[in-house]
Design an enzyme around this catalytic site. Sequence first.
Site, mmCIF file in Angstrom:
data_model
loop_
_atom_site.group_PDB
_atom_site.id
_atom_site.type_symbol
_atom_site.label_atom_id
_atom_site.label_comp_id
_atom_site.label_asym_id
_atom_site.label_seq_id
_atom_site.Cartn_x
_atom_site.Cartn_y
_atom_site.Cartn_z
ATOM 1 N N TYR A 58 0.287 4.521 -0.872
ATOM 2 C CA TYR A 58 -0.130 5.692 -1.650
ATOM 3 C C TYR A 58 -0.007 6.987 -0.841
ATOM 4 O O TYR A 58 -0.080 8.078 -1.387
ATOM 5 C CB TYR A 58 -1.571 5.536 -2.148
ATOM 6 C CG TYR A 58 -1.760 4.430 -3.172
ATOM 7 C CD1 TYR A 58 -0.679 3.892 -3.857
ATOM 8 C CD2 TYR A 58 -3.014 3.924 -3.457
ATOM 9 C CE1 TYR A 58 -0.841 2.879 -4.787
ATOM 10 C CE2 TYR A 58 -3.190 2.911 -4.391
ATOM 11 C CZ TYR A 58 -2.101 2.393 -5.050
ATOM 12 O OH TYR A 58 -2.262 1.396 -5.977
ATOM 13 N N LYS A 93 1.571 -9.427 2.348
ATOM 14 C CA LYS A 93 2.809 -10.099 1.935
ATOM 15 C C LYS A 93 3.708 -10.178 3.169
ATOM 16 O O LYS A 93 4.788 -9.582 3.207
ATOM 17 C CB LYS A 93 3.488 -9.306 0.807
ATOM 18 C CG LYS A 93 2.775 -9.403 -0.528
ATOM 19 C CD LYS A 93 3.038 -10.703 -1.262
ATOM 20 C CE LYS A 93 4.436 -10.775 -1.813
ATOM 21 N NZ LYS A 93 4.723 -12.106 -2.421
ATOM 22 N N ASP A 117 -0.170 -12.294 -3.633
ATOM 23 C CA ASP A 117 0.093 -12.850 -4.973
ATOM 24 C C ASP A 117 -0.671 -14.155 -5.175
ATOM 25 O O ASP A 117 -1.228 -14.414 -6.240
ATOM 26 C CB ASP A 117 1.601 -13.035 -5.224
ATOM 27 C CG ASP A 117 2.326 -13.733 -4.094
ATOM 28 O OD1 ASP A 117 1.773 -13.798 -2.980
ATOM 29 O OD2 ASP A 117 3.444 -14.229 -4.313
ATOM 30 N N ASP A 125 -6.310 -2.311 -4.524
ATOM 31 C CA ASP A 125 -6.483 -1.632 -5.810
ATOM 32 C C ASP A 125 -6.412 -2.662 -6.939
ATOM 33 O O ASP A 125 -7.270 -2.732 -7.832
ATOM 34 C CB ASP A 125 -5.342 -0.596 -5.944
ATOM 35 C CG ASP A 125 -5.573 0.401 -7.060
ATOM 36 O OD1 ASP A 125 -6.584 0.283 -7.764
ATOM 37 O OD2 ASP A 125 -4.724 1.292 -7.233
ATOM 38 N N ASP A 153 -9.790 -4.678 -8.971
ATOM 39 C CA ASP A 153 -9.933 -4.547 -10.428
ATOM 40 C C ASP A 153 -9.936 -5.926 -11.087
ATOM 41 O O ASP A 153 -10.712 -6.179 -12.012
ATOM 42 C CB ASP A 153 -8.784 -3.719 -11.017
ATOM 43 C CG ASP A 153 -9.135 -2.240 -11.087
ATOM 44 O OD1 ASP A 153 -10.176 -1.856 -10.516
ATOM 45 O OD2 ASP A 153 -8.376 -1.472 -11.704
#
Length: 370
Positions: free
Chosen positions: A143, A194, A227, A251, A255
């Site tokens: 970001y 990852k 993942d 993020d 959620d």
Amino acid sequence: MSKIFKLLILPGDGIGPEVMTEVTKLISAVEKSSGAKFEITYDDIGGAAYDRYGTPLADSTLEVAKQSHAVLLGAVGGEKWDDLEFSLKPEQGLLRIRKELELFANLRPAMCFESMVDASSLKPELVAGLDIMIVRELTGGIYFGKPRGIETLADGTRQGVNTQTYNTKEIHRVARIAFELARKRDNRVVSCEKSNVMESGILWREEVTAIHTNEYNDVELTHMYADNCAMQLVRNPKQFDVIVTDNLFGDILSDEASMLTGSLGMLPSASLGEVDENNFRKALYEPVHGSAPDIAGQGIANPIACILSFAMCLKYSFEMNDEADKINDAVNNVLTSGYKTKDLIGNNEQNLSTQQMGDKIIEAFNSIGS
Ligand code: NAD
């Protein structure tokens, strides 16, 4: 001598002031029961600050925030300020305070109160007793990384670019927060990245491992691809204690985890920075929800997310674990007794206003241990 904690309260916009009013009532109850004293400064942020100061976060407010032991925030935003230029929008106040306080670790607990198991999208047996803490790196990663932007290539094709970067300092400080938290909980950390496809993920794994080996080898550490973590969170969420991960994966995973527990009106959060010269860690506590303009002013907002954010403040800024646990127990007792705000209401349950819910929780808080 009783301890005095400096608290800056920024109720903000929409339902922010309504839910914060219930927190301030609870603060008085905590003072009475614990003997601690809170020196509270009230100020504005977001649209309310724009109306008062012409900016969504005044420099003077920021100065008080920097001098405070903790900041408690309601929510920002609303239609009234939608047409302001970008830098003046309410949300910019929130982004600025997080940036200026250098709050690099975002803590999002996903806890399922007994009486809320039916509100989850998962089967009750998968979420009953759930208690996960997700630690998201908040100030680095994709970001913020450069280069970024949208460019037009020589052949006229347009290309969007974002860059994921992490350095050792950024990884070490958020990893330490996760390990410290785990020591106060079930002593287990899962670190997600990852590293199978990203160099920044390889560095993340190596550096988290190094911090673990050198400083926290009493804590159980497992590595997991992000993942797979997303899948495990819905397959068997109770396998997790603390999850630490980068900004982007955090993020998404936070959620996802929050929806395991039901309503937006129940979710607290904390954002932590470095420890300052007075031995206090910079910290901001706020509900996950926004200013909910659709219900603002109606007295029906659920104050629990804001109340639980204050409980996190007691725990992580002021080491008042007993009082924080008492607040969590009070919330659970009220919900289990069938009292709910409109967003949570089920069959045969009593619908409480924001103020009534605040009062019930304070009553339950006062009756614990008395
Ligand atoms: P929102 O979280 O404000 O509301 C989403 C839905 O959840 C609405 O239907 C709302 O009524 C409901 N809801 C939220 N909190 C609730 C509570 N405590 N009790 C009962 N119901 C609740 O998100 P949104 O509608 O996307 O955004 C509204 C405004 O809030 C926008 O201006 C947005 O930019 C801002 N926002 C601010 C924050 C923040 O301050 N941290 C976070 C998200 C959105």
